[in-house]
Design a protein around this motif. Structure first.
Motif, PDB file in Angstrom:
ATOM      1  N   LEU A   1       0.850  -1.188   0.000  1.00 26.72           N
ATOM      2  CA  LEU A   1       0.000   0.000   0.000  1.00 26.72           C
ATOM      3  C   LEU A   1       0.883   1.234   0.000  1.00 26.72           C
ATOM      4  N   ARG A   2       0.536   2.209  -0.841  1.00 28.21           N
ATOM      5  CA  ARG A   2       1.295   3.460  -0.848  1.00 28.21           C
ATOM      6  C   ARG A   2       0.346   4.641  -0.853  1.00 28.21           C
ATOM      7  N   ASN A   3       0.613   5.607   0.026  1.00 27.13           N
ATOM      8  CA  ASN A   3      -0.132   6.859   0.036  1.00 27.13           C
ATOM      9  C   ASN A   3       0.591   7.873  -0.848  1.00 27.13           C
ATOM     10  N   THR A   4      -0.149   8.823  -1.377  1.00 29.99           N
ATOM     11  CA  THR A   4       0.393   9.751  -2.366  1.00 29.99           C
ATOM     12  C   THR A   4      -0.168  11.144  -2.135  1.00 29.99           C
ATOM     13  N   GLU A   5       0.712  12.151  -2.087  1.00 31.28           N
ATOM     14  CA  GLU A   5       0.272  13.545  -2.049  1.00 31.28           C
ATOM     15  C   GLU A   5      -0.053  13.980  -3.475  1.00 31.28           C
ATOM     16  N   ASN A   6      -1.276  13.711  -3.892  1.00 35.61           N
ATOM     17  CA  ASN A   6      -1.680  13.896  -5.286  1.00 35.61           C
ATOM     18  C   ASN A   6      -2.417  15.227  -5.430  1.00 35.61           C
ATOM     19  N   PRO A   7      -1.825  16.228  -6.095  1.00 32.65           N
ATOM     20  CA  PRO A   7      -2.453  17.555  -6.132  1.00 32.65           C
ATOM     21  C   PRO A   7      -3.718  17.587  -6.976  1.00 32.65           C
TER      22      PRO A   7
ATOM     23  N   GLY B   1      -1.012  18.112  -1.058  1.00 37.74           N
ATOM     24  CA  GLY B   1      -1.716  17.266  -2.021  1.00 37.74           C
ATOM     25  C   GLY B   1      -2.709  16.329  -1.366  1.00 37.74           C
ATOM     26  N   ASP B   2      -3.789  16.015  -2.084  1.00 35.33           N
ATOM     27  CA  ASP B   2      -4.824  15.125  -1.557  1.00 35.33           C
ATOM     28  C   ASP B   2      -4.379  13.670  -1.607  1.00 35.33           C
ATOM     29  N   ALA B   3      -4.886  12.885  -0.677  1.00 38.30           N
ATOM     30  CA  ALA B   3      -4.472  11.496  -0.553  1.00 38.30           C
ATOM     31  C   ALA B   3      -5.037  10.639  -1.676  1.00 38.30           C
ATOM     32  N   MET B   4      -4.156   9.876  -2.297  1.00 40.08           N
ATOM     33  CA  MET B   4      -4.550   8.795  -3.185  1.00 40.08           C
ATOM     34  C   MET B   4      -3.784   7.558  -2.743  1.00 40.08           C
ATOM     35  N   VAL B   5      -4.509   6.481  -2.487  1.00 36.38           N
ATOM     36  CA  VAL B   5      -3.882   5.238  -2.048  1.00 36.38           C
ATOM     37  C   VAL B   5      -3.813   4.272  -3.218  1.00 36.38           C
ATOM     38  N   HIS B   6      -2.643   3.657  -3.380  1.00 36.61           N
ATOM     39  CA  HIS B   6      -2.421   2.621  -4.387  1.00 36.61           C
ATOM     40  C   HIS B   6      -2.215   1.293  -3.662  1.00 36.61           C
ATOM     41  N   VAL B   7      -2.780   0.230  -4.171  1.00 37.40           N
ATOM     42  CA  VAL B   7      -2.545  -1.103  -3.625  1.00 37.40           C
ATOM     43  C   VAL B   7      -2.142  -2.030  -4.760  1.00 37.40           C
ATOM     44  N   VAL B   8      -1.088  -2.804  -4.528  1.00 41.04           N
ATOM     45  CA  VAL B   8      -0.707  -3.902  -5.408  1.00 41.04           C
ATOM     46  C   VAL B   8      -0.727  -5.166  -4.563  1.00 41.04           C
ATOM     47  N   GLY B   9      -1.557  -6.109  -4.940  1.00 39.28           N
ATOM     48  CA  GLY B   9      -1.676  -7.349  -4.184  1.00 39.28           C
ATOM     49  C   GLY B   9      -1.021  -8.500  -4.927  1.00 39.28           C
TER      50      GLY B   9
ATOM     51  N   GLY C   1      -4.018  24.497  13.133  1.00 41.06           N
ATOM     52  CA  GLY C   1      -5.408  24.854  12.907  1.00 41.06           C
ATOM     53  C   GLY C   1      -5.653  25.458  11.538  1.00 41.06           C
ATOM     54  N   ARG C   2      -6.910  25.410  11.120  1.00 47.52           N
ATOM     55  CA  ARG C   2      -7.396  26.041   9.897  1.00 47.52           C
ATOM     56  C   ARG C   2      -6.620  25.592   8.647  1.00 47.52           C
ATOM     57  N   MET C   3      -6.355  24.285   8.559  1.00 48.07           N
ATOM     58  CA  MET C   3      -5.753  23.676   7.391  1.00 48.07           C
ATOM     59  C   MET C   3      -6.699  22.600   6.865  1.00 48.07           C
ATOM     60  N   LYS C   4      -6.483  22.207   5.613  1.00 47.37           N
ATOM     61  CA  LYS C   4      -7.189  21.036   5.093  1.00 47.37           C
ATOM     62  C   LYS C   4      -6.440  19.786   5.525  1.00 47.37           C
ATOM     63  N   ASP C   5      -7.144  18.852   6.103  1.00 41.83           N
ATOM     64  CA  ASP C   5      -6.564  17.546   6.436  1.00 41.83           C
ATOM     65  C   ASP C   5      -6.641  16.694   5.178  1.00 41.83           C
ATOM     66  N   SER C   6      -5.522  16.606   4.450  1.00 42.41           N
ATOM     67  CA  SER C   6      -5.512  15.838   3.207  1.00 42.41           C
ATOM     68  C   SER C   6      -5.283  14.354   3.430  1.00 42.41           C
ATOM     69  N   SER C   7      -4.860  13.956   4.624  1.00 41.84           N
ATOM     70  CA  SER C   7      -4.632  12.543   4.985  1.00 41.84           C
ATOM     71  C   SER C   7      -3.706  11.846   3.990  1.00 41.84           C
ATOM     72  N   SER C   8      -2.735  12.582   3.461  1.00 40.01           N
ATOM     73  CA  SER C   8      -1.921  12.071   2.362  1.00 40.01           C
ATOM     74  C   SER C   8      -0.502  11.692   2.756  1.00 40.01           C
ATOM     75  N   THR C   9      -0.236  11.540   4.050  1.00 41.27           N
ATOM     76  CA  THR C   9       1.143  11.279   4.468  1.00 41.27           C
ATOM     77  C   THR C   9       1.430   9.785   4.584  1.00 41.27           C
ATOM     78  N   ASP C  10       0.860   9.129   5.555  1.00 35.76           N
ATOM     79  CA  ASP C  10       1.218   7.731   5.814  1.00 35.76           C
ATOM     80  C   ASP C  10       0.030   6.816   5.565  1.00 35.76           C
ATOM     81  N   VAL C  11       0.303   5.510   5.537  1.00 33.34           N
ATOM     82  CA  VAL C  11      -0.734   4.493   5.505  1.00 33.34           C
ATOM     83  C   VAL C  11      -0.226   3.294   6.302  1.00 33.34           C
ATOM     84  N   VAL C  12      -1.080   2.782   7.195  1.00 37.09           N
ATOM     85  CA  VAL C  12      -0.765   1.586   7.976  1.00 37.09           C
ATOM     86  C   VAL C  12      -1.965   0.656   7.915  1.00 37.09           C
ATOM     87  N   VAL C  13      -1.775  -0.570   8.352  1.00 37.52           N
ATOM     88  CA  VAL C  13      -2.888  -1.515   8.470  1.00 37.52           C
ATOM     89  C   VAL C  13      -3.022  -1.888   9.937  1.00 37.52           C
TER      90      VAL C  13
END
Length: 498
Positions: free
Chosen positions: A55-61, A74-82, A131-143
Motif C-alpha cells: 500500500l502506498r499513500n500519495t500527495e496527489n495535487p 496534495g490530496d491522498a490517493m492510495v495505491h494497492v498492489v496485491g 489549525g485552519r488547514m485542510k486535512d488531506s490525509s496524504s502522508t502515511d498508511v498503515v494496516v
C-alpha cells in the motif's frame, strides 16, 4: 493487462499552464481511479512465495491550495498492489476526506497550504496542529485491525479503507474515544505482535503533546499528557517491546512569529535534542528525557532494548535549516527543507542508558538517505538491515534504493535510472523466510520520460541485481512517499477479494 477498468475520476482545479515543480513532472497529478485484476508482467516473474499487499499513500495535487503550494498539501490517493500465487492486482482510490469533498463541491481551494498563513483560508474551520488547514490525509498508511488507515502530516483525522478494495470505511472513531479536537500525527506505529497501534499528537496549547495506545480491537485504551516546554513539531516516533520513544527536537515554530499568527520553523542549535522514553502504557510522570546533540529527525528507523540501554536509530540532519541565497525563488526556498542533500540526512544511532541516564550516539553511514523500511518482523527488536531511499540533489524525489548492513557497515545501492523516481520501499518477508533479508522489496516508480509507472520487485538479499519483476500500472502515477506491507495471512477475505 486484461480487464482493466476506469472506475472513477475527480475534478482538478489546477491551472492549465501550471509550472509548479511539485505539480508537474514526476509530481503531475493523477485524477483517475483504476481496477486492474491482472497486472501486465513486463519483465521477470512474480515470486510465488510473495503473498500480501503493498500500500502506498500519495500527495496527489487536485486543488492548488490558497497562496503558496507545498507538496504535502496534495490530496491522498492510495495505491494497492496485491500479490498471490504468482499474480498481481492493482487498484487506486482517492481518500474521500472532508476537505477533498468540500473543495470538489466548491470547485476550488478552500484552505491555505502549509506554507501560508492560516488566515488566508476561506473556511474558518479546519484541521492540523496549527489549525485552519485542510486535512488531506496524504502522508502515511498503515494496516491496523485488518483495516488500512491514512494519516496527515500535521495531526488530523484517520481515514479507514478496505485494504483490498480500497472502499471507503469512514473515519476512525475508536468507539467514540478518538481525540477529534487534536487528531493524530503522521506516523502511528502498529506492533504486529500485540496488535496495538501507538500514536502521538501535538498542538499549540499546553501540554503540547499527548501519547496513546489503541488496542487490537480498535479501542483507545491509553492516553496521557506529555508536557513540553512549548509548541513543537515532532513528526515520527519509535517503540520497543516495552517502551515508546517520543521526541522534543530543537526545530520548531518561531515563538515570536507564532504570536503574530505565522508558522515559520526555526532551528535552535543552542538547545539539545530531547528523547523521551515512556512505558508503552506508562503515565506522564514515568517519562524519562535524554539529551543529545541538536538536530532534527524526520523519520526513525527502529528502536530496541539492549540490556540497560534503549537503542534508537534514525536520520540525523546535519543541516536542519538549510540556507539559500537571498535572491532565491520560493520554489528554491521550499526545496531546501525537502532535499536530502540540503538537510544532510544520514543514518544515526543513539543509546539511552536507563540506569545511568547517559546518552551516547554515533553516525552509522556517510550516505545521504531517508525514508527507512525494515523487515516488519524486526520492528521493535534488534535488527541488522535498513532499507532506504536516496534523493535527487536539491529536490524532493527518490532516485534509488540503499541497503545498510548494521553489523558490517556495508551498503548496497541501486539507481532507478534517468528520469525514473520511486517511493518508500516496503520489505515483504517471503513465505517461510529464514533470515532477516529473506524476502522482497517493493516500490512504485514514475518514469517521466516515458510517461508510465511500474511496480518493481527486488530480492532483499541483493538489491544490486536489479528488479526480479517489473509490472506495468494502468497509468503514470504521481510521485509519493510512504508505504506499508501487509501479509496475506493478516488480512480478512484474503485472497478472495483480489
Amino acid at each position: 493487462m486484461t480487464n482493466i477498468e476506469l472506475v472513477g475520476r475527480v475534478l482538478s482545479s489546477l491551472p492549465a499552464d501550471d509550472d509548479h515543480p511539485y505539480r508537474t513532472g514526476a509530481w503531475a497529478p493523477q485524477v483517475t481511479e483504476w481496477d486492474a485484476p491482472d497486472l501486465e508482467l513486463v519483465e521477470g516473474a512474480i515470486p510465488t512465495d510473495l503473498d500480501g499487499i503493498y500500500l502506498r499513500n500519495t500527495e496527489n495535487p487536485v486543488a492548488p491550495s490558497i497562496g503558496r503550494y507545498h507538496p504535502f498539501d496534495g490530496d491522498a490517493m492510495v495505491h494497492v498492489v496485491g500479490f498471490h500465487d504468482g499474480k498481481a492486482f492493482y487498484r487506486n482510490r482517492f481518500v474521500r476526506t472532508e476537505g477533498l469533498l468540500a473543495e470538489q463541491e466548491a470547485g476550488h481551494a478552500l484552505w491555505a497550504g502549509i506554507s501560508e498563513r492560516p488566515s488566508k483560508a476561506i473556511r474558518e474551520d479546519g484541521w492540523g496542529a496549527r489549525g485552519r488547514m485542510k486535512d488531506s490525509s496524504s502522508t502515511d498508511v498503515v494496516v491496523h485491525a485488518g483495516v488500512a488507515i491514512t494519516s496527515f502530516y500535521q495531526c488530523g483525522d484517520m481515514y479507514r479503507l478496505d485494504p483490498l478494495t480500497l472502499d471507503d470505511l469512514g473515519k476512525s472513531t475508536w468507539h467514540g474515544q478518538f481525540p477529534s479536537d487534536i487528531g493524530v500525527s503522521a506516523h502511528p506505529k502498529v506492533d504486529e505482535r500485540t496488535g496495538e497501534m501507538l500514536f502521538f499528537n501535538y498542538g499549540t496549547d499546553a501540554p503540547y503533546m499527548h501519547y496513546g495506545v489503541v488496542d487490537a480491537d480498535d479501542r483507545l485504551v491509553h492516553y496521557v499528557d506529555i508536557e513540553l516546554p512549548g509548541p513543537r513539531l515532532p513528526h515520527d516516533m519509535a517503540y520497543t517491546e516495552n517502551y515508546a520513544i517520543l521526541n522534543d527536537l530543537p526545530l520548531f515554530w518561531d515563538p515570536d512569529i507564532l504570536k503574530k499568527g505565522g508558522h515559520a520553523s526555526r532551528f535552535r542549535p543552542d538547545l539539545p535534542t530531547r528523547l523521551g522514553v515512556i512505558p508503552r502504557r506508562g503515565q506522564s510522570s514515568e517519562i524519562r528525557w535524554f539529551e543529545a546533540d541538536p538536530t532534527y529527525v524526520l523519520h526513525w528507523s527502529n528502536a530496541y532494548e539492549d540490556g540497560d540501554e534503549i537503542v534508537l536509530e534514525g536520520y540525523f540532519q546535519d543541516n536542519p535549516e538549510p540556507s539559500v541565497p537571498p535572491e532565491s525563488s520560493y520554489y528554491q526556498r521550499l526545496s531546501r527543507f525537502l532535499s536530502l542533500d540540503g538537510m544532510q540526512t544520514r543514518l544515526h544511532r543513539w543509546r539511552l542508558n536507563m540506569r545511568t541516564g547517559a546518552t551516547t550516539e554515533e553516525r552509522l553511514s556517510e550516505s545521504l538517505s531517508e525514508f527507512p523500511m525494515l523487515n516488519p518482523d524486526y520492528i521493535g527488536r534488534p535488527h541488522r538491515y535498513t532499507y532506504a531511499t536516496t534523493g535527487v540533489p536539491g529536490f524532493f524525489l527518490f532516485d534509488g534504493l540503499l541497503k545498510h548492513d548494521g553489523t558490517t557497515g556495508n551498503e548496497e545501492h541501486y539507481s532507478f535510472g534517468d528520469g525514473v523516481f520511486g517511493s518508500e520501499t516496503a520489505m515483504a518477508p517471503r513465505i517461510g523466510s529464514t533470515a532477516e533479508d529473506d524476502g522482497y522489496l517493493i516500490t512504485l516508480t514514475t518514469d517521466v520520460g516515458n510517461d508510465r509507472s511500474e511496480c518493481l520487485i527486488f530480492s532483499a538479499a541483493d538489491i544490486t541485481l536489479g528488479p526480479i519483476a517489473r509490472l506495468r500500472l494502468p497509468e503514470r502515477i504521481s510521485s509519493g512517499t510512504h508505504s506499508t506491507w501487509a501479509s496475506g495471512d493478516s488480512l480478512p477475505n484474503w485472497p478472495s477479494a483480489s
